[in-house]
Structure formats: structure tokens, C-alpha cells
Design a protein around this motif. Structure first.
Motif, PDB file in Angstrom:
ATOM      1  N   MET A  88       0.994  -1.215  -0.153  1.00  0.00           N
ATOM      2  CA  MET A  88       0.004  -0.005   0.162  1.00  0.00           C
ATOM      3  C   MET A  88       0.858   1.299   0.141  1.00  0.00           C
ATOM      4  N   LEU A 119     -12.223  -2.193  -8.937  1.00  0.00           N
ATOM      5  CA  LEU A 119     -11.186  -2.343  -8.105  1.00  0.00           C
ATOM      6  C   LEU A 119     -11.026  -3.933  -8.062  1.00  0.00           C
ATOM      7  N   ARG A 154      -8.120   5.090   0.495  1.00  0.00           N
ATOM      8  CA  ARG A 154      -7.578   3.889   0.855  1.00  0.00           C
ATOM      9  C   ARG A 154      -7.582   2.652   0.234  1.00  0.00           C
ATOM     10  N   GLU A 155      -8.612   2.433  -0.523  1.00  0.00           N
ATOM     11  CA  GLU A 155      -8.796   1.106  -1.304  1.00  0.00           C
ATOM     12  C   GLU A 155      -7.770   1.536  -2.771  1.00  0.00           C
ATOM     13  N   LEU A 156      -7.792   2.458  -3.108  1.00  0.00           N
ATOM     14  CA  LEU A 156      -6.837   2.733  -4.197  1.00  0.00           C
ATOM     15  C   LEU A 156      -5.327   2.518  -3.710  1.00  0.00           C
ATOM     16  N   LYS A 180      -7.302  -5.651  -8.478  1.00  0.00           N
ATOM     17  CA  LYS A 180      -6.598  -6.600  -7.608  1.00  0.00           C
ATOM     18  C   LYS A 180      -6.189  -7.827  -8.223  1.00  0.00           C
ATOM     19  N   ARG A 185     -12.546   5.974   2.093  1.00  0.00           N
ATOM     20  CA  ARG A 185     -12.663   4.641   1.720  1.00  0.00           C
ATOM     21  C   ARG A 185     -11.851   4.383   0.353  1.00  0.00           C
ATOM     22  N   VAL A 186     -12.402   5.469  -0.656  1.00  0.00           N
ATOM     23  CA  VAL A 186     -11.819   5.446  -1.902  1.00  0.00           C
ATOM     24  C   VAL A 186     -10.402   5.549  -1.939  1.00  0.00           C
ATOM     25  N   GLU A 196      -4.305   0.783  -1.336  1.00  0.00           N
ATOM     26  CA  GLU A 196      -3.976  -0.436  -1.152  1.00  0.00           C
ATOM     27  C   GLU A 196      -3.677  -1.367  -2.287  1.00  0.00           C
ATOM     28  N   LEU A 197      -4.219  -0.596  -3.477  1.00  0.00           N
ATOM     29  CA  LEU A 197      -3.902  -1.206  -4.737  1.00  0.00           C
ATOM     30  C   LEU A 197      -2.302  -0.909  -5.378  1.00  0.00           C
ATOM     31  N   TYR A 233     -17.144   0.798  -9.781  1.00  0.00           N
ATOM     32  CA  TYR A 233     -16.011   1.421  -8.958  1.00  0.00           C
ATOM     33  C   TYR A 233     -15.305  -0.043  -8.463  1.00  0.00           C
ATOM     34  N   ALA A 234     -16.323  -0.680  -7.523  1.00  0.00           N
ATOM     35  CA  ALA A 234     -15.979  -1.945  -6.931  1.00  0.00           C
ATOM     36  C   ALA A 234     -15.484  -3.133  -7.978  1.00  0.00           C
TER      37      ALA A 234
END
Length: 595
Positions: free
Chosen positions: A1, A561, A493-495, A565, A490-491, A497-498, A557-558
Motif C-alpha cells: 500500500m 477495483l 484507502r482502497e486505491l 486486484k 474509503r476510496v 492499497e492497490l 467502481y468496486a
RNA sequence: CGGGAUGUGGCUCAGCUUGGUAGAGCGCUGCGUUCGGGACGCAGAGGCCGCUGGUUCAAAUCCAGUCAUCCCGACCA
């Protein structure tokens, strides 16, 4: 991340107004976007965002160097004067070399380049042909006491440069590395998102050397380039393009009265003919002081660099010298010159039988001066500064002119430094030979300016994703609430993490400020999270380079994502999936910059 | 090094001609109203007017010098 950059804590002071002392786009925008600040003339500090860009550029350069088996090293910036005395450059380099003494009175300089140091570095260890070829490089600050630093990073006194040096036992080996470097340079420019041209360049004082400059095309560039649709391109300093003079329709030698006519424009107007039908004369002298008259088509300028290359020790005569030699400035011609004045003329005039020239007498010109009959040219040479429309030396089509920023140069040095500094190896026969060397530079900080010159608009910078300080900016239009901000967090963080580099504008600013600054700073992709979007369960995307906006639903979006991943290149694949979902053309642009 | 210009809060600039207690906008701090494309109101903080010397009762303003910055040129990786 990756780390999320929070704008609330980011030191990136922006400027609404254009700074007074910046007058090219890249300089203005890099200051305005809070990427750098001036510390003194020609000296800049990089702030966090600007420094991230520099590091991105360095890494691209590093990868391409490593890929052709160049090995990274680091040499000191401070260099001992002895080595420069050895190479002869302590005296030759001139005031551009920043010199100083230490407390013991020992001479030092700040390195403007590292040929001396690297030659010294390898000469005691690199002793056998079996160890060759070898290419070493470094990325560090260089110092040049420029007469006139200007245009921000374009010409500064301290700048970041990648310099590479190669050592060879044969010209073939040098050529191989030179070609590899050339290819690497093209890849570097492409990855930096630069519209560039490799161009023929001045080989300098080192005769017979092979060199090529890499220019980013930009109006702000300091170099003038001639280029042709066939792919040929050259710096105007050296471009060997033929002008096409036209013949004045008069075959008899006639002396005509031309009162008050001293310039080509006046002469052409007087005779009612194009300037290209006249012949312009310039007078200089060679190393021994012998006078030489040079002739070029009236619509062209003499290129003094070319004259110097043709005539050893060439210098134009001053007005006083002209007078002393009995030559009337503005009326000089090839007929009836004083004894001993040699005639050198541009090759393009070879095809013009009858010339319109000055009569070496104020107020008079000749028309119909015929080669062989009325005068004789001693030497034909390439003398003109290239102009739009001149003939391409490769294919014969007319060339066009543009400006460029020199971001790199590759150079076959030969044995100049190895010979001067006694850097030798033993060949197969046990015979001592000087290394054959090459050197290769990339102006890293200058690249940054070049990129901005090419990737900006009225709103600010539009970084190619490959060098952007972060890939994505997430813009919550409300902070401190429990609807919008949590989604943005959240968005982000998720990005992150990618592996996507994310900046989150978590400042308590009005939306207008956030939009304006996001555009100014140039994040390749903006993800806007607003009350409206969240209510509709969607995010808004904006691709900075194209300005294209679209929305994608939370579900889409999900999906993007999840797709990313599973894929190996998370950034590109996220965008690819987002593209599949919505904004193909736009996101393709960003994605193509990412490779 | 030649030519031109400019130095006034962090930024952009006015004031200088015609000397008389230093201004605006932006930015910054606080409060309030705002809140989807660089908001508004009120209240604040912040300046040896580049520096040195001179003229004057009095200098941001006039004079001299000096330093710095920018542009053009010469020069140059």
C-alpha cells in the motif's frame, strides 16, 4: 500500500497570481502549483510535489540505464583541480566552471560534468580489454556558472543531470553502446510523455565526433531546429540545408547607380526583385588575418559557426577593419575586390550564373556578374543559417523550423580524455591503448520544465501519469461530515492499497478552491466525491489531460477495483477497468502515459 | 560584459512627476454568513519603501553610489 498524501498536511503553497520574475509557462506553473521556489538566480528548491516529480523522472532514467547494463555510481560534486589541469580543461573551460579553494589553498571546483573524475576513477582499475566495454552513470547535481541563467529550470546554475560514460576497446563497441544509449534516450523521452526529436548537433571542438541531441519540441525552447517530414532534423547551428537562390535576369555585367542602398531589403526593393536574387557579402579574416569575402544568398544569414568550420580561425571584421581594408560596408561585392581577398561562397550559389552584388563602391551595385567571367569563387561551402523552406539534405523536400528544449545528448568522445589523462588498457597483444569513450547526458530538472511546457493549459499543469507527483486526487467536496468524507477516505484507502498513489484533498476548503488547485497541480485523474454523487451512489472522474468527465457507480467502481486486484499492474488496470465501464477514450490517454 | 527595465507587508501592484506621519487587491489570523469551479461581511496581524551616503526643517518620493532581480544581446553545455 502506498502512503496517502493528505493535502491538509502537504507543504504545497500555491500562488493565484503569476510571479513577477517568471515568464515562461513551465516556470510560472511550477511556482504557482507549489512545486518549487527560487532560492537565488538560477537556484531552485524543490518542494515535496516537485521533488516527487524529479524522483519519478530519475527513476525512469535509472530503469532505462540499468536496462542497457549501465551501472549506477555516485561521484563527488566537489572535484580537485589537479584532474582538470591534467585534462587541460582547468584553463579551457572558462568562467563557467565554479572554482574555489579549501583552507589549505588547494584548488577545487564544483563539477559541471564528470569526464575527469570518471576517467581518474577507472584508469587504475580498468586495465584489460577483457573488462571492456563498461558503462557507468550517476544522477546528481551539476554546477555551471551560466552567464545568464534564465527561464527557471531551463537554464539554471545548479541542475540535476544524469551523466553516463562508456569505455571501449574499439570504435565498433563504442558505436554499439552509443546506439543502445540512443534507443534508451528515445524510450526515456517517450515515457516522460515528451514530444521529442533526435537532432543532428554541433560536434564542438572535438573534431570528427559523432553526436545527437534529444530535443523536446516547445516554443519556449532555446534551440532552433530544422526538421523534415522524412524524419531528418538538425540544430540550426549545423543544419546543412541548401537555400534556393533565384537568378536575376541580366547576363551582361552592368554597374548601376544605387544611391542610398546599403541593405539587402533596400537593394531588392530598388531592383524590384526578391531578396533571394541578390547576393549578400560578409567579410572576415582567417587565423593569419588574411581577408576573406563570404557570399550567401541575399535572403539568408551567414552562419558564423559554419564559417569557423570552413575557415581556420575565422572572425568577422569589425567596421574599422573593413574601412582599413578599403571595403565599403553595405556595398561589398565579388567583382573588383582588392588584391588578396579570397572568395568563399555558399554552395547554393554555384547554380546561379549571374549575381547581383555590391560594386565595392558606395552607391553602386553590379547586376549580371558572371561566374568565371567577372569573378572566380575560390571555395564553395555550406555557409548559411537554415531558413524555413530550405532544402532537406536527406530527401530534398523543404524543411520547416521549430524550437526545442535540449533534454539530452549522446556523444562519442573518442580518446580525448583517456589520452590527456593517461587512461589506458592492454589489448589482446599486450599493447597499451587509450580507452575509446562515450558520454551521455540527460537534464533531469530540465526535463521537468520541458514536460510542463508540453503538458499544460490555462488552468495549470497536466502531468503525464508516469511522472505525476501522484496518480489520483480524491476530492471530497465536504469534509467533517459522515456522508461524503467517509466515502472519499474509503476510496483513497482502497486505491492506495492497490498501489495507486493517492492524494486526498481533506482540507476544509470550498469546492471551487479544490477544483482550481487540483487542475493547477495537474493530477492525471481526479475523483470527485460530493453530496450529489454519494446520494446517487456514484463517483465522478475527471481526466486532467483531456478534461473529460464521467461518473461511475459504486458498483462499477468496486468491479474495477476487484479487477485491478487480480491484475499485476494495479494502477493501469484500475483505469482500464474504469475505462471499460465508462470513459474509454479519456482513460486510455492516461493509461498510455503509464506504461 | 554591453543595452533596457524594476526593487514599496508572503504574492501582484499603486503612490514618486509636484518631498509633508505608507496604500489597495490577493494571501494570513479570528468571528459570522456561505459552501459543485480560486465566496462575502466584520475585526486583526504584518512594511527601516533593496542598501549606503547626500540635499532638505522634512525623503518611498530629489541626487550619488552600491547591491539585487528580470528582459534583449554578446557568450556558452
Amino acid at each position: 500500500m502506498t502512503q496517502i498524501m493528505r493535502m491538509s498536511a502537504l507543504y504545497a503553497p500555491t500562488l493565484k497570481e503569476v510571479p513577477n520574475d517568471a515568464d515562461i509557462v513551465s516556470h510560472q506553473l511550477l511556482l504557482r502549483a507549489g512545486m518549487m521556489r527560487k532560492s537565488a538566480t538560477g537556484l531552485y528548491s524543490f518542494l515535496p510535489l516537485g521533488w516527487r516529480v524529479i524522483k519519478k523522472i530519475e527513476n525512469i532514467v535509472r530503469q532505462e540505464m540499468d536496462a542497457i547494463d549501465a551501472q549506477e555510481i555516485m561521484m563527488p560534486e566537489l572535484q580537485p583541480s589537479e584532474l582538470w589541469h591534467e585534462s587541460g580543461r582547468w584553463d579551457d573551460y572558462g568562467p563557467e566552471l565554479m572554482r574555489m579553494e579549501d583552507r589549505h589553498g588547494h584548488g577545487l571546483c564544483l563539477g559541471p560534468t564528470h569526464e575527469e573524475l570518471i576517467t581518474d576513477l577507472v584508469r587504475n582499475e580498468l586495465k584489460s580489454y577483457k573488462q571492456l566495454p563498461l558503462t557507468l552513470y550517476q544522477i546528481q547535481s551539476k554546477f555551471r556558472d551560466e552567464i545568464r541563467p534564465r527561464f527557471g529550470l531551463m537554464r539554471s546554475r545548479e541542475f540535476i543531470m544524469k551523466d553516463a560514460y562508456s569505455f571501449h576497446a574499439s570504435q565498433e563497441s563504442l558505436q554499439q553502446t552509443y546506439d543502445d544509449m540512443s534507443d534508451a534516450y528515445a524510450r526515456i523521452c517517450e515515457r516522460l510523455g515528451l514530444d521529442f526529436r533526435p537532432v543532428q548537433a554541433d560536434s564542438g571542438q572535438i573534431g570528427g565526433s559523432v553526436t545527437c541531441e534529444y530535443h523536446a519540441l516547445a516554443d519556449a525552447g532555446e534551440a532552433e531546429l530544422a526538421s523534415c517530414t522524412c524524419g531528418w532534423a538538425a540544430n540550426s547551428e549545423v543544419a546543412a540545408c541548401l537555400p534556393h537562390p533565384t537568378e536575376y535576369a541580366e547576363t551582361e555585367l552592368k554597374k548601376i547607380e544605387t544611391p542610398g542602398v546599403h541593405t539587402i531589403a533596400e537593394l531588392a526593393a530598388f531592383l524590384n526583385c526578391p531578396e533571394s536574387s541578390t547576393v549578400k557579402a560578409m567579410v572576415g579574416k582567417d587565423a593569419e588575418g588574411n581577408p576573406i569575402a563570404l557570399f550567401v544568398p541575399g535572403d539568408h544569414e551567414l552562419n558564423e559557426l559554419k564559417a569557423e568550420r570552413t575557415i581556420d580561425g575565422f572572425a568577422l571584421m569589425s567596421d574599422e577593419e573593413l574601412e582599413a581594408a578599403g571595403l565599403p560596408k553595405g556595398s561589398i561585392g565579388c567583382v573588383g575586390l582588392p588584391q588578396g581577398v579570397r572568395i568563399v561562397a555558399d554552395s547554393s550559389l554555384q547554380g546561379i550564373a549571374h549575381w547581383v552584388v555590391g560594386a565595392n563602391e558606395d552607391g553602386f551595385h553590379y547586376v549580371g556578374a558572371e561566374q568565371g567571367r567577372d569573378f572566380t569563387v575560390d571555395v564553395w561551402a555550406d555557409l548559411c543559417t537554415v531558413r524555413e523552406g530550405d532544402t532537406c539534405p536527406e530527401c530534398g523536400k523543404p524543411v520547416s523550423m521549430c524550437r526545442g528544449i535540449e533534454v539530452g545528448q549522446v556523444f562519442q568522445l573518442g580518446t580525448k580524455y583517456s589520452q590527456n589523462m593517461g587512461a589506458t588498457y592492454l589489448d589482446e597483444n599486450g599493447k597499451e591503448q587509450p580507452f575509446i569513450m562515450g558520454c551521455y547526458g540527460v537534464g533531469v530538472s530540465r526535463c521537468m520544465a520541458a514536460i510542463v511546457e508540453q503538458h499544460s493549459d490555462e488552468y495549470g499543469i497536466a502531468w503525464p501519469a508516469s511522472v505525476a507527483p501522484a496518480h489520483v486526487c480524491v476530492l471530497p467536496l465536504v469534509v467533517g461530515d459522515d456522508v461524503v468524507q467517509p466515502v472519499a477516505e474509503r476510496v483513497a484507502r482502497e486505491l492506495a492499497e492497490l498501489g495507486v498513489e493517492v492524494v486526498l484533498d481533506d482540507r476544509k476548503e470550498r469546492p471551487g478552491v479544490k477544483f482550481a488547485e487540483a487542475d493547477l497541480m495537474g493530477w492525471p485523474l481526479q475523483i470527485v466525491v460530493g453530496k450529489r454523487g454519494v446520494a446517487n451512489q456514484e463517483l465522478e472522474l475527471k481526466v486532467r489531460s483531456t478534461g473529460e468527465k464521467s461518473t461511475i457507480s459504486f458498483d462499477e467502481y468496486a468491479e474495477a477495483l476487484a479487477f485491478a486486484k487480480r491484475a499485476s499492474k494495479p494502477i493501469a488496470s484500475f483505469l482500464e477497468q474504469a475505462a471499460n465501464v465508462r470513459m474509454e477514450a479519456a482513460v486510455t490517454t492516461v493509461r498510455s502515459q503509464m506504461k
